[in-house]
Every structure is written in C-alpha cells, then in structure tokens.
Write a protein that holds these residues in place. Structure first.
Motif: not given
Length: 394
Positions: A20, A24, A27, A198, A377
């Motif tokens: 996770h 992140l 992104q 996500g 995401w």
C-alpha cells in the motif's frame, strides 16, 4: 515537498501495508521527492529480535520502482548496546523502548533533516515508530502516523503505541470504523484522515495462462494473504469438504507467505482440489484474481482488507469476516458476503455464490463500481497530499 517514509519492512518484502505504502509513494513521486527508510527487504516476522539483535548488520541502499530505499543496518557494537534492554522490552517497555528508539533515531535523523514531512507506518514493534517521531520533533517536522490499527491492539502491551497515536500531528485511518476506535483511544478527531486502500495489481492480467500453468478446471475459491491464524485459512481448509459435498469440482487455491506452523495445517490435508501455491509474485497474484470465481478471506483482524478491492477490480464477488472494518468495506449481499470465522458458515457463503452465479456476478459488478468511485490510487494520493500540505503550511 520532500517526504520521508519509515516502516519496518518494504518491498521486495510482500505484505499489505508495505505494498500500500509503495504504490502511494509511486503516485506521489511524480510531484514530490520521496525517501524510504526500512529495517527489512525480505519477509520475516521476528518483530523485536529482527529489528534489534538479529537486525541486518549492513546498511543497504536500493531502488524499487524508482523509489529510493535505505535499509538500516545495526553494527555489532550497536547490538551490544541494545542487548541488556531486549529481555526487558515486554515487561518493562518504559525502560527498554527509549534506548532502542534513541539508537534508531541516529540512523533516521539525517533523512528527517532533509524532509518536509516524516510519515511512519506501524508494522511490528515500537522502536522505529518512536525513532521517527523523535527525529521529526528534533528537526521541527510534522509527524504523520498510520497505525493500521487492529481492534485487539489495546491494553498494557500496546500502551506506547496508543500514546504515539495521540502525539502524532496527523493520523491516517483506513476506515470510518477505525477512526471511531482511534477517537475512543484519545486521538483528536480533527487530526484523523480516512483514506481507504486501493488495489495492488500488475498492469495486465492473463487468467488463461494461470489456469493452464496450474491445471485448474471448475470454479475457483481463492484465499490470498499471509498465513497467520487470524486470517482464517484453517477454517477455510475445514470448510472445503463441506463445499465439495455439493460442488465436488470446486478448487481451493491458497496464496500467500507461510507463517510459523502454517504449513503443518496444509500437510494434514491431501486432496487434488486443494492447491497451496505459497508466496507468489505480483503478476501471478493478479492472474489468479482474474481467473478465480470468488475471493474468500475470512480474517478476524483487519484494518481494511485491500484484497477485496483487488478482487472487485476484476468484477469478482468476495467473502469477508463480519468485523467492523470489513463490514464497512463490504456491503453484505450487495458486493459480497459477510461471515463468521466458522467453517460451516464459511462453506455456506461459498456455496451461495457458487450456486447463484447471476447474483454473484452482480455483486462483483457492484464491487468494481465501488473501487472506481472510491478507492483508486489517484484519489488516495490526493488525500495524502492534502494532509501533508496542510501540516507544512500550518
């Protein structure tokens, strides 16, 4: 902004919280500078000894998917300094935790000095989390904490973590149910942001290749997760013969890293319709989710349950344990089914989906729509970015 993430384990270690955070970070990497500091880069579960006396001895810098990672290494001298405190850690945490955190802080502080925000994700014991908090305070940086809280993590043994919940400048919860628990534990409500989780998937899926590789035919019931007892894999093993009485061609596929004596449970069951695939790569996991008929992970302790969003991404119905966090994610009989962690009830839920394919397909479609509207995401990264900017500007 320059973002520093600290967590006990990071990919290629495989685990929900780790993956996770990695996605992140990917992104946010497109708009910000990201650095990760971690203890481990491979799967292990010796949370106290593995981060002190048995920690890696050599520091290691590596890059995974364009994310720079610094794996901590503790010298023999540092381990000798910690040795007197490790036996005291659980009975006298107030004595053992400060020297542990202080030593780890010396490794983190050069990175914290360059960061605008220090964000720790709770995995394992308290040392790294407190070291991260102290490094953030030393350099007057905001400290963000993701506790990934499980309801059983309360009481005397977890008192240090509960205090850290309250001291953090911002706390990230994965569900509204978790937020309510955190408020009850003394966290100020305005400091809590709920983000969700996500799906962690490869860019493409090949279900046909997966079926061919493992010689699978018939409906597939997929379990996906580390094999901790609380995940419910043992109850699924007990449910399988009940399901076979009515759907004899059902295939039970178990994927995920072994934990402690988990392999002994599988060794006691010998049936060609039961497959134990162990620890697999991201592509195989993605192919399996695309190929399965349904996902069943009846875990009794979850802060969210990201595997459900992954199955929904392929329009598959899911079965989860009827606990507050999961019940908030899965809408019972809308996009999946909730169950007690009990073999007969698990079997009943599996049979319902296998024998009502139209209803099961509708649940999978509803789940896919939920992911697209709430759990991408991009949306989660925007929320996190807003938290960071608010702290830095404030």
């Amino acid at each position: 902004m320059q973002l520093l993430y600290t967590l006990t384990a990071y990919p290629p270690y495989i685990g929900g919280a780790q993956l996770h955070q990695h996605i992140l970070a990917q992104q946010l990497k497109t708009r910000h500078s990201v650095q990760v500091v971690s203890h481990w880069d491979r799967n292990r579960t010796d949370w106290l000894l593995g981060t002190t006396l048995r920690a890696p001895s050599i520091c290691k810098d590596y890059v995974v998917d364009d994310i720079p990672v610094h794996r901590l290494g503790l010298s023999l001298w540092e381990k000798c300094k910690l040795a007197p405190f490790v036996p005291l850690y659980y009975p006298l945490m107030q004595v053992a935790l400060p020297p542990t955190a202080n030593l780890l802080e010396t490794h983190i502080t050069p990175y914290a000095a360059k960061a605008d925000v220090v964000h720790n994700i709770r995995i394992g014991r308290e040392g790294l989390s407190y070291a991260s908090y102290q490094a953030a305070r030393r350099h007057d940086r905001p400290f963000v904490f993701t506790p990934v809280h499980h309801p059983r993590w309360v009481g005397w043994r977890y008192r240090a973590y509960l205090r850290l919940y309250q001291m953090a400048d911002a706390v990230i919860a994965l569900t509204q149910a978790e937020k309510r628990i955190l408020v009850g534990l003394g966290v100020r409500e305005e400091r809590i942001t709920v983000t969700g989780v996500g799906p962690v998937l490869a860019p493409t899926a090949d279900p046909t290749a997966f079926l061919k590789q493992y010689g699978l035919e018939g409906p597939i019931v997929l379990f996906l997760g580390q094999h901790y007892p609380y995940k419910g894999y043992q109850q699924m093993l007990q449910a399988a013969p009940i399901v076979w009485q009515k759907v004899p061609d059902a295939q039970f596929v178990f994927m995920g890293p072994p934990v402690a004596d988990s392999e002994k449970a599988f060794a006691q069951v010998s049936d060609r319709r039961l497959r134990r695939l162990g620890n697999v790569d991201l592509q195989t996991k993605t192919d399996a989710l695309a190929a399965c008929t349904l996902l069943c992970v009846p875990s009794s302790q979850e802060s969210f349950g990201g595997v459900y969003t992954e199955a929904w991404s392929f329009g598959k119905p899911v079965i989860g344990c009827n606990i507050p966090a999961v019940a908030e994610v899965i809408s019972d009989r809308v996009d999946g089914l909730l169950t007690a962690q009990e073999p007969n009830q698990i079997a009943d839920r599996i049979l319902h989906l296998l024998t009502h394919p139209v209803e099961a397909a509708a649940m999978g479609t509803s789940g896919k729509q939920k992911v697209e509207s709430r759990f991408t995401w991009e949306k989660i990264a925007e929320q996190m970015e807003g938290v960071y900017r608010g702290l830095v500007s404030g």
